[in-house]
Design a protein around this motif. Structure first.
Motif, PDB file in Angstrom:
ATOM      1  N   VAL A   1       2.294   6.594   5.029  1.00  0.00           N
ATOM      2  CA  VAL A   1       0.748   6.370   5.217  1.00  0.00           C
ATOM      3  C   VAL A   1       0.736   5.562   6.452  1.00  0.00           C
ATOM      4  N   THR A   2       0.466   5.911   7.683  1.00  0.00           N
ATOM      5  CA  THR A   2       0.081   5.020   8.771  1.00  0.00           C
ATOM      6  C   THR A   2      -1.244   4.334   8.567  1.00  0.00           C
ATOM      7  N   GLY A   3      -1.381   3.277   9.206  1.00  0.00           N
ATOM      8  CA  GLY A   3      -2.757   2.607   8.971  1.00  0.00           C
ATOM      9  C   GLY A   3      -3.014   2.323   7.679  1.00  0.00           C
ATOM     10  N   ALA A   4      -2.119   2.027   6.791  1.00  0.00           N
ATOM     11  CA  ALA A   4      -2.303   1.842   5.492  1.00  0.00           C
ATOM     12  C   ALA A   4      -2.914   0.477   4.986  1.00  0.00           C
ATOM     13  N   SER A   5      -3.538  -0.345   6.011  1.00  0.00           N
ATOM     14  CA  SER A   5      -4.128  -1.541   5.643  1.00  0.00           C
ATOM     15  C   SER A   5      -5.916  -1.224   6.010  1.00  0.00           C
ATOM     16  N   GLY A   6      -6.012  -0.176   6.600  1.00  0.00           N
ATOM     17  CA  GLY A   6      -7.521   0.405   6.980  1.00  0.00           C
ATOM     18  C   GLY A   6      -8.052   0.835   5.841  1.00  0.00           C
ATOM     19  N   VAL A   7      -9.244   1.049   5.845  1.00  0.00           N
ATOM     20  CA  VAL A   7     -10.268   1.548   4.542  1.00  0.00           C
ATOM     21  C   VAL A   7      -9.636   2.892   4.101  1.00  0.00           C
ATOM     22  N   LEU A   8      -9.621   3.784   4.789  1.00  0.00           N
ATOM     23  CA  LEU A   8      -8.934   5.175   4.558  1.00  0.00           C
ATOM     24  C   LEU A   8      -7.469   5.070   4.176  1.00  0.00           C
ATOM     25  N   GLY A   9      -6.607   4.356   4.896  1.00  0.00           N
ATOM     26  CA  GLY A   9      -5.193   4.113   4.662  1.00  0.00           C
ATOM     27  C   GLY A   9      -4.875   3.646   3.445  1.00  0.00           C
ATOM     28  N   THR A  10      -5.638   2.356   3.006  1.00  0.00           N
ATOM     29  CA  THR A  10      -5.554   1.748   1.853  1.00  0.00           C
ATOM     30  C   THR A  10      -5.827   2.468   0.755  1.00  0.00           C
ATOM     31  N   ALA A  11      -6.897   3.456   0.612  1.00  0.00           N
ATOM     32  CA  ALA A  11      -7.328   4.302  -0.510  1.00  0.00           C
ATOM     33  C   ALA A  11      -6.145   5.185  -0.394  1.00  0.00           C
ATOM     34  N   VAL A  12      -5.918   5.957   0.373  1.00  0.00           N
ATOM     35  CA  VAL A  12      -4.708   7.048   0.674  1.00  0.00           C
ATOM     36  C   VAL A  12      -3.346   6.607  -0.093  1.00  0.00           C
ATOM     37  N   HIS A  13      -2.861   5.334   0.492  1.00  0.00           N
ATOM     38  CA  HIS A  13      -1.737   4.643  -0.179  1.00  0.00           C
ATOM     39  C   HIS A  13      -1.888   4.444  -1.662  1.00  0.00           C
ATOM     40  N   LYS A  14      -3.194   3.908  -2.056  1.00  0.00           N
ATOM     41  CA  LYS A  14      -3.100   3.618  -3.268  1.00  0.00           C
ATOM     42  C   LYS A  14      -3.087   4.777  -4.179  1.00  0.00           C
ATOM     43  N   ALA A  15      -3.830   6.137  -3.777  1.00  0.00           N
ATOM     44  CA  ALA A  15      -3.711   7.160  -4.567  1.00  0.00           C
ATOM     45  C   ALA A  15      -2.491   7.823  -4.737  1.00  0.00           C
ATOM     46  N   PHE A  16      -1.711   7.748  -3.786  1.00  0.00           N
ATOM     47  CA  PHE A  16      -0.217   8.419  -3.942  1.00  0.00           C
ATOM     48  C   PHE A  16       0.644   7.671  -4.698  1.00  0.00           C
ATOM     49  N   GLU A  17       0.366   6.044  -4.869  1.00  0.00           N
ATOM     50  CA  GLU A  17       0.944   5.266  -5.772  1.00  0.00           C
ATOM     51  C   GLU A  17       0.691   5.614  -7.058  1.00  0.00           C
ATOM     52  N   LYS A  18      -0.656   5.772  -7.556  1.00  0.00           N
ATOM     53  CA  LYS A  18      -1.276   5.863  -8.603  1.00  0.00           C
ATOM     54  C   LYS A  18      -0.651   7.320  -9.242  1.00  0.00           C
ATOM     55  N   ALA A  19      -0.415   8.306  -8.468  1.00  0.00           N
ATOM     56  CA  ALA A  19       0.096   9.592  -8.877  1.00  0.00           C
ATOM     57  C   ALA A  19       1.498   9.580  -9.669  1.00  0.00           C
ATOM     58  N   LEU A  20       2.217   8.582  -9.214  1.00  0.00           N
ATOM     59  CA  LEU A  20       3.472   8.116  -9.723  1.00  0.00           C
ATOM     60  C   LEU A  20       4.545   9.139  -9.379  1.00  0.00           C
ATOM     61  N   ARG A  21       4.268  10.242  -9.071  1.00  0.00           N
ATOM     62  CA  ARG A  21       5.544  11.176  -8.624  1.00  0.00           C
ATOM     63  C   ARG A  21       5.982  11.072  -7.313  1.00  0.00           C
ATOM     64  N   TYR A  22       5.278  10.005  -6.382  1.00  0.00           N
ATOM     65  CA  TYR A  22       5.965   9.951  -5.089  1.00  0.00           C
ATOM     66  C   TYR A  22       6.419   8.473  -5.070  1.00  0.00           C
ATOM     67  N   GLU A  23       7.252   8.613  -3.722  1.00  0.00           N
ATOM     68  CA  GLU A  23       7.850   7.143  -3.199  1.00  0.00           C
ATOM     69  C   GLU A  23       6.657   6.869  -2.281  1.00  0.00           C
ATOM     70  N   VAL A  24       6.198   5.946  -1.923  1.00  0.00           N
ATOM     71  CA  VAL A  24       5.097   5.718  -1.006  1.00  0.00           C
ATOM     72  C   VAL A  24       5.428   4.443  -0.128  1.00  0.00           C
ATOM     73  N   VAL A  25       5.478   4.799   1.222  1.00  0.00           N
ATOM     74  CA  VAL A  25       5.668   3.529   2.190  1.00  0.00           C
ATOM     75  C   VAL A  25       4.487   3.600   3.115  1.00  0.00           C
ATOM     76  N   GLY A  26       3.832   2.435   3.138  1.00  0.00           N
ATOM     77  CA  GLY A  26       2.617   2.158   3.925  1.00  0.00           C
ATOM     78  C   GLY A  26       2.823   1.234   5.398  1.00  0.00           C
ATOM     79  N   LEU A  27       2.528   1.751   6.440  1.00  0.00           N
ATOM     80  CA  LEU A  27       2.869   1.180   7.383  1.00  0.00           C
ATOM     81  C   LEU A  27       1.644   0.372   7.999  1.00  0.00           C
ATOM     82  N   LYS A  28       1.859  -0.929   8.619  1.00  0.00           N
ATOM     83  CA  LYS A  28       0.874  -1.529   8.947  1.00  0.00           C
ATOM     84  C   LYS A  28       1.030  -1.799  10.564  1.00  0.00           C
ATOM     85  N   ASN A  29       0.163  -2.514  11.418  1.00  0.00           N
ATOM     86  CA  ASN A  29       0.581  -2.974  12.534  1.00  0.00           C
ATOM     87  C   ASN A  29       0.116  -4.546  12.766  1.00  0.00           C
TER      88      ASN A  29
END
Length: 307
Positions: free
Chosen positions: A8-36
């Protein structure tokens, strides 16, 4: 998709944070969030405008999907920095789309309803295939980013454009969202503000979009059209949103906010569309939309102290 690796790029933004958390919560994914520029320690630092560093990092991660949320999303800032906005909103997604083929991942490029001029939306809203006509640099660069991504798709990259309207949701700082910031405007009665009561907006919750994206990764790329739309169907002007916030917060006096029912004019005014309602008919053929009611969500959020 079980075992998928999500970036997830832009994972510190409002949308990116929500997307990052949603994939983590789903448990079946390995999630890497990118920030600048964020200081968040759980995210990986990467300057997406550095092509070689981006290529090396994505080759190292070997993602299955890249959800590209990073962008210059502020129309006023885009007008003042067209070169930087071009780099972030056009060149970066274009390069990511090229890497999608080289590294073998599927790219979802988050775009905007501002690719349309909003002057005369069709009944039911703009459909994905209709011609675009952005009114300002922000919309132009997002449209050009779409073009770059879709050209790469024609050359064999797995890439999809997801257009969304103005967003709101959980945010550490209300200033990070064009909707959330209105809560601060309503509460600060010491400062007079002119508020847009002209343009019709369709505020959409980032939590709903994040959930949709998790569900989208379960669908085969071959079933995905080039462009998808996700939007809530409730419409408000910014002034109407302010009235809702004032009512929820029990603030009877909104005299410090002046309703402005004409489009912005004058030096420094950034053109904004009147009504860019996005049709979601094509999206709903793939997946049902699950859109939160605007007032309902804000009542709970504000009563919980905005957490």
């Amino acid at each position: 998709m079980s075992g998928s690796k999500i970036v997830v790029t832009g994972a510190s933004g409002v949308l990116g944070t929500a997307v990052h958390k949603a994939f983590e919560k789903a448990l079946r994914y390995e999630v890497v969030g990118l920030k600048n520029k964020s200081t968040a320690s759980h995210l990986v630092q990467l300057d997406l405008t550095d092509k070689e560093a981006t290529k090396q990092k994505l080759e190292e991660i070997k993602p299955t999907w890249v959800i590209h949320c990073a962008a210059e999303r502020r129309p006023d800032v885009a007008e003042k920095d067209p070169v930087g906005t071009q780099l972030l909103n056009v060149e970066v997604p274009g390069y990511l789309a090229e890497l999608a083929k080289a590294i073998n991942f599927t790219l979802v490029y988050i775009s905007t309803d501002y690719v349309f001029d909003g002057r005369s939306p069709p009944p039911g809203g703009y459909t994905p295939e209709l011609p675009t006509n952005p009114l300002q640099i922000y919309g132009q660069t997002k449209r050009d980013g779409e073009t770059a991504v879709l050209q790469a798709r024609q050359q064999g990259s797995r890439a999809v454009v997801l257009r969304v309207p103005v967003l709101y949701g959980p945010a550490p700082n209300n200033a990070d969202s064009a909707v959330n910031i209105l809560v601060d405007v309503v509460q600060d009665q010491s400062k007079e503000s002119n508020m847009d009561d002209y343009a019709i907006r369709y505020p959409t919750n980032v939590l709903d979009i994040a959930s949709f994206l998790v569900r989208l990764t379960d669908i085969s790329f071959d079933a995905l059209p080039p462009i998808l739309h996700y939007s809530a169907n409730e419409s408000f002007t910014k002034y109407q949103m302010c009235k809702i916030f004032a009512d929820i917060l029990g603030l009877n006096d909104m005299n410090h906010i002046k309703s402005v029912s004409t489009p912005p004019t004058g030096a420094g005014a950034t053109s904004r569309p009147y009504n860019c309602h996005l049709s979601t008919v094509e999206t709903e053929k793939l997946l049902p939309l699950e859109c939160t009611r605007f007032r309902t969500w804000w009542e709970e959020y504000l009563h919980d102290g905005g957490k």
